[in-house]
Design a protein around this motif. Structure first.
Motif, PDB file in Angstrom:
ATOM      1  N   ALA A 172       0.831  -1.208   0.000  1.00 49.94           N
ATOM      2  CA  ALA A 172       0.000   0.000   0.000  1.00 49.94           C
ATOM      3  C   ALA A 172       0.863   1.254   0.000  1.00 49.94           C
ATOM      4  N   GLY A 173       1.915   1.262   0.828  1.00 47.71           N
ATOM      5  CA  GLY A 173       2.798   2.416   0.879  1.00 47.71           C
ATOM      6  C   GLY A 173       3.452   2.711  -0.456  1.00 47.71           C
ATOM      7  N   ALA A 174       3.816   1.648  -1.194  1.00 55.99           N
ATOM      8  CA  ALA A 174       4.467   1.834  -2.490  1.00 55.99           C
ATOM      9  C   ALA A 174       3.541   2.509  -3.489  1.00 55.99           C
ATOM     10  N   PHE A 175       2.238   2.311  -3.346  1.00 59.48           N
ATOM     11  CA  PHE A 175       1.276   2.925  -4.263  1.00 59.48           C
ATOM     12  C   PHE A 175       0.648   4.186  -3.676  1.00 59.48           C
ATOM     13  N   PHE A 176       1.169   4.628  -2.549  1.00 62.57           N
ATOM     14  CA  PHE A 176       0.664   5.819  -1.870  1.00 62.57           C
ATOM     15  C   PHE A 176       1.678   6.947  -1.922  1.00 62.57           C
ATOM     16  N   PHE A 177       2.875   6.695  -1.426  1.00 61.47           N
ATOM     17  CA  PHE A 177       3.875   7.752  -1.285  1.00 61.47           C
ATOM     18  C   PHE A 177       4.520   8.142  -2.604  1.00 61.47           C
ATOM     19  N   THR A 178       4.463   7.280  -3.608  1.00 60.52           N
ATOM     20  CA  THR A 178       5.180   7.562  -4.857  1.00 60.52           C
ATOM     21  C   THR A 178       4.407   8.494  -5.782  1.00 60.52           C
ATOM     22  N   GLU A 187       6.917 -10.945 -12.838  1.00 58.53           N
ATOM     23  CA  GLU A 187       6.283 -11.993 -12.054  1.00 58.53           C
ATOM     24  C   GLU A 187       6.330 -11.617 -10.570  1.00 58.53           C
ATOM     25  N   LEU A 188       5.166 -11.606  -9.935  1.00 59.83           N
ATOM     26  CA  LEU A 188       5.066 -11.176  -8.540  1.00 59.83           C
ATOM     27  C   LEU A 188       4.236 -12.160  -7.731  1.00 59.83           C
ATOM     28  N   LEU A 189       4.692 -12.422  -6.525  1.00 62.73           N
ATOM     29  CA  LEU A 189       3.890 -13.159  -5.570  1.00 62.73           C
ATOM     30  C   LEU A 189       2.781 -12.251  -5.044  1.00 62.73           C
ATOM     31  N   PRO A 190       1.706 -12.798  -4.479  1.00 60.79           N
ATOM     32  CA  PRO A 190       0.678 -11.931  -3.895  1.00 60.79           C
ATOM     33  C   PRO A 190       1.257 -11.051  -2.797  1.00 60.79           C
ATOM     34  N   GLY A 191       0.928  -9.777  -2.847  1.00 56.16           N
ATOM     35  CA  GLY A 191       1.433  -8.833  -1.864  1.00 56.16           C
ATOM     36  C   GLY A 191       2.804  -8.264  -2.182  1.00 56.16           C
ATOM     37  N   GLU A 192       3.396  -8.663  -3.299  1.00 54.14           N
ATOM     38  CA  GLU A 192       4.753  -8.217  -3.640  1.00 54.14           C
ATOM     39  C   GLU A 192       4.699  -6.983  -4.536  1.00 54.14           C
ATOM     40  N   PHE A 193       5.723  -6.136  -4.431  1.00 49.42           N
ATOM     41  CA  PHE A 193       5.845  -4.990  -5.320  1.00 49.42           C
ATOM     42  C   PHE A 193       7.298  -4.790  -5.698  1.00 49.42           C
ATOM     43  N   ARG A 194       7.503  -4.071  -6.776  1.00 47.96           N
ATOM     44  CA  ARG A 194       8.847  -3.659  -7.217  1.00 47.96           C
ATOM     45  C   ARG A 194       8.807  -2.174  -7.537  1.00 47.96           C
ATOM     46  N   LEU A 195       9.910  -1.505  -7.294  1.00 43.51           N
ATOM     47  CA  LEU A 195      10.062  -0.099  -7.652  1.00 43.51           C
ATOM     48  C   LEU A 195      11.324   0.022  -8.494  1.00 43.51           C
ATOM     49  N   TYR A 196      11.137   0.332  -9.771  1.00 38.85           N
ATOM     50  CA  TYR A 196      12.243   0.433 -10.720  1.00 38.85           C
ATOM     51  C   TYR A 196      12.520   1.900 -11.066  1.00 38.85           C
ATOM     52  N   THR A 197      13.803   2.230 -11.195  1.00 44.83           N
ATOM     53  CA  THR A 197      14.219   3.555 -11.654  1.00 44.83           C
ATOM     54  C   THR A 197      15.084   3.396 -12.896  1.00 44.83           C
ATOM     55  N   ASN A 198      15.058   4.386 -13.784  1.00 42.09           N
ATOM     56  CA  ASN A 198      15.817   4.253 -15.036  1.00 42.09           C
ATOM     57  C   ASN A 198      17.279   4.659 -14.890  1.00 42.09           C
ATOM     58  N   ARG A 199      17.663   5.094 -13.719  1.00 42.97           N
ATOM     59  CA  ARG A 199      19.085   5.261 -13.415  1.00 42.97           C
ATOM     60  C   ARG A 199      19.306   4.851 -11.964  1.00 42.97           C
ATOM     61  N   TYR A 200      20.509   4.478 -11.654  1.00 48.11           N
ATOM     62  CA  TYR A 200      20.786   3.952 -10.321  1.00 48.11           C
ATOM     63  C   TYR A 200      20.769   5.085  -9.305  1.00 48.11           C
ATOM     64  N   VAL A 201      19.933   4.937  -8.274  1.00 49.86           N
ATOM     65  CA  VAL A 201      19.812   5.961  -7.232  1.00 49.86           C
ATOM     66  C   VAL A 201      20.140   5.380  -5.860  1.00 49.86           C
ATOM     67  N   GLY A 202      20.867   4.271  -5.839  1.00 50.73           N
ATOM     68  CA  GLY A 202      21.166   3.606  -4.586  1.00 50.73           C
ATOM     69  C   GLY A 202      20.218   2.451  -4.357  1.00 50.73           C
ATOM     70  N   GLN A 203      20.335   1.862  -3.182  1.00 52.33           N
ATOM     71  CA  GLN A 203      19.522   0.697  -2.855  1.00 52.33           C
ATOM     72  C   GLN A 203      19.035   0.807  -1.422  1.00 52.33           C
ATOM     73  N   ALA A 204      17.822   0.315  -1.186  1.00 46.50           N
ATOM     74  CA  ALA A 204      17.265   0.300   0.157  1.00 46.50           C
ATOM     75  C   ALA A 204      18.021  -0.679   1.040  1.00 46.50           C
ATOM     76  N   GLU A 205      17.851  -0.564   2.338  1.00 49.52           N
ATOM     77  CA  GLU A 205      18.417  -1.529   3.270  1.00 49.52           C
ATOM     78  C   GLU A 205      17.974  -2.939   2.869  1.00 49.52           C
ATOM     79  N   PRO A 206      18.886  -3.886   2.752  1.00 51.03           N
ATOM     80  CA  PRO A 206      18.512  -5.239   2.311  1.00 51.03           C
ATOM     81  C   PRO A 206      17.557  -5.917   3.304  1.00 51.03           C
ATOM     82  N   GLY A 207      16.712  -6.772   2.758  1.00 51.86           N
ATOM     83  CA  GLY A 207      15.869  -7.617   3.594  1.00 51.86           C
ATOM     84  C   GLY A 207      14.570  -6.998   4.058  1.00 51.86           C
TER      85      GLY A 207
END
Length: 533
Positions: free
Chosen positions: A259-265, A411-431
């Protein structure tokens, strides 16, 4: 605080007046604005405005009967010049004496003298007299502080709200902001009830331009003091399909990340209700149910304006902290990159009612972003429209994706999301993304990763490949020739624990010996298979 009696007095929860002033100053030193939630639409019998002439129809300051159907206590007459004077002085007092940065006006749709019955539809219709009263009030506020926030809990005719939002913008003011309630749509989406004919799961109006607003003056929210917590609804009523259970705490927390991924972006201002970032709602005895928000709550549940159980212990829960950090990462991206905030961002989306596979495409000269997610209850290939081909970077898992076709499926499992950027902007904390990793019945899982012998072997037209996973993990199952060249990839992505079966039917492939390789969780197994058509 909800104080409809003494409108110039700080609620006791905030301490003596000087303490509240020090709090506001401390916030300002940290770059934090302080906005008061004020109740000017009505007053209790204790208010001097009622006491002066008494709670009777002869009191010129109040309306008996009330002029709108949602009245609480005594409805104030905002056409009266003395009430207007009192209101302006009260707003000026808070702006100058406490240095607050603006106001959120409770029940602003009640600033009217037109209605004396319970016709909610008529009350919500376009009302020129109400617009005039609110514009008058806004001008008085901006005369004191031209940058003051004016936020309306309005929920009226869309054209009326657009007119209030635009007011003052021709003079350099920001216009008024308006509450935008998406609680039910997000509730239906995270619960997994995407096709319910009684409640819409459509999220498209989270983008203000989809409601016809040219400027970002809609404050969208998933939860509020009047709306049920998403977590409560998921834990109490969430959908179930097979082993996937939205009512499970780990699954519900995953879906809050989604939900947050489709809210804050999405560009435009957002509001978070208290402890939503830790998955507040439900509780061991149902005490985190909001009474009066449309659900059947236990007797222990607090009402909408009652104190809520404070669960600081949630910060000691690793899974809840992963939700907290996921939202923090999304907000950090929003703060650092204009694509998530700018009115110039081109926004396309697929988030309509009934659609489980949803996506958002954001295009801006600084950065392009694609968010893709599965709100359904089973694995799904979601096909967003990438605005360009090339390499895209997954912010949360660190992978890169080469997009040759803008309609590349994810391909996504239920409840899964991905956030892609067209240039590298770093990476979130793993896990942080734990979809499929911490849920399910562990007693049914295999003890280790195992790739079984293909069957039949040799085979003429197709072969069955079976493998087992001791826990949910990212899997790649591929076929290679004897020179090590990959012929085909049969599986590539996160899969649930358990036993899996895939059928391979080669096309235009020469007869010969091939190698089936399973890579999962750092473990690799290989089995030979003979193709003899």
């Amino acid at each position: 605080g909800y104080n409809p009696a003494f409108h110039l007095a700080p609620d006791k929860y905030y301490g003596p007046a000087d303490d509240l002033k020090r709090f506001v100053d401390a916030c300002h030193r940290r770059g934090i604005a302080v906005i008061l939630d004020v109740v000017y639409n009505h007053a209790t019998g204790s208010s001097p405005l009622v006491q002066l002439y008494g709670p009777t129809p002869d009191n010129p300051f109040i309306n008996i009967p009330a002029r709108h159907p949602f009245n609480v206590f005594y409805d104030l007459n905002h056409e009266h010049p003395y009430i207007q004077y009192w209101l302006d002085r009260a707003n000026r007092y808070w702006l100058e004496e406490f240095r607050v940065d603006g106001f959120r006006f409770d029940l602003s749709k009640g600033f009217t003298q037109k209605y004396t019955d319970n016709d909610v539809g008529a009350w919500s219709a376009y009302d020129a007299s109400r617009i005039r009263l609110l514009k008058r009030m806004a001008d008085a506020i901006w005369a004191v502080d031209s940058t003051a926030y004016i936020i309306l809990e309005h929920f009226a005719d869309n054209q009326e709200e657009k007119e209030l939002a635009a007011y003052g913008q021709d003079r350099g003011r920001a216009g008024m902001l308006l509450w935008h309630n998406l609680n039910r749509a997000f509730s239906q989406s995270v619960m997994g009830y995407l096709n319910d004919p009684n409640f819409s799961s459509d999220l498209t109006t989270i983008y203000y331009k989809n409601r016809g607003f040219p400027t970002p003056n809609l404050i969208a929210y998933m939860e509020s003091h009047d709306e049920q917590w998403l977590m409560y609804r998921m834990r109490a009523y969430g959908a179930r399909q097979g082993s996937y259970d939205v009512r499970s705490l780990p699954v519900a927390l995953d879906r809050m990340k989604l939900a947050g991924a489709f809210f804050f972006t999405v560009p435009g201002p957002k509001m978070i209700w208290q402890f939503g970032e830790l998955g507040y709602g439900y509780g061991e005895r149902g005490e985190q149910c909001l009474e009066g928000a449309g659900d059947s709550c236990p007797s222990i549940a607090p009402g909408r304006i009652d104190p809520k159980p404070i669960r600081w212990d949630y910060r000691n829960d690793p899974l809840r902290m992963k939700l907290y950090k996921t939202w923090a990462e999304l907000l950090r991206l929003r703060r650092e990159h204009a694509v998530f905030r700018s009115p110039e961002t081109q926004v396309r989306m697929r988030m309509q009612h009934g659609v489980p596979g949803r996506w958002i495409s954001l295009t801006h000269p600084e950065l392009s972003v694609v968010v893709v997610g599965n709100f359904g209850l089973e694995p799904l290939v979601v096909t967003p429209t990438f605005p360009q081909t090339g390499t895209w970077y997954d912010y949360f898992n660190g992978d890169s994706l080469v997009v040759d076709d803008p309609n590349t499926g994810i391909e996504l499992l239920p409840g899964e999301f991905r956030l892609y950027t067209n240039r590298y902007v770093g990476q979130a904390e793993p896990g942080l993304i734990t979809v499929g990793v911490v849920s399910g019945d562990a007693s049914t899982w295999p003890e280790r990763v195992r790739l079984e012998t293909p069957f039949p072997n040799p085979f003429r037209t197709q072969v069955t490949l079976r493998y087992a996973l001791p826990e949910p993990m990212r899997v790649r199952l591929a076929v290679y020739d004897l020179l090590g060249r990959r012929i085909t990839t049969l599986a590539d992505g996160l899969q649930a624990a358990g036993r899996h079966t895939i059928t391979w039917t080669p096309e235009k492939l020469a007869a010969g010996l091939y190698l089936v390789r399973l890579e999962a969780g750092g473990h690799t197994e290989t089995r030979p298979v003979l193709f003899a058509p």
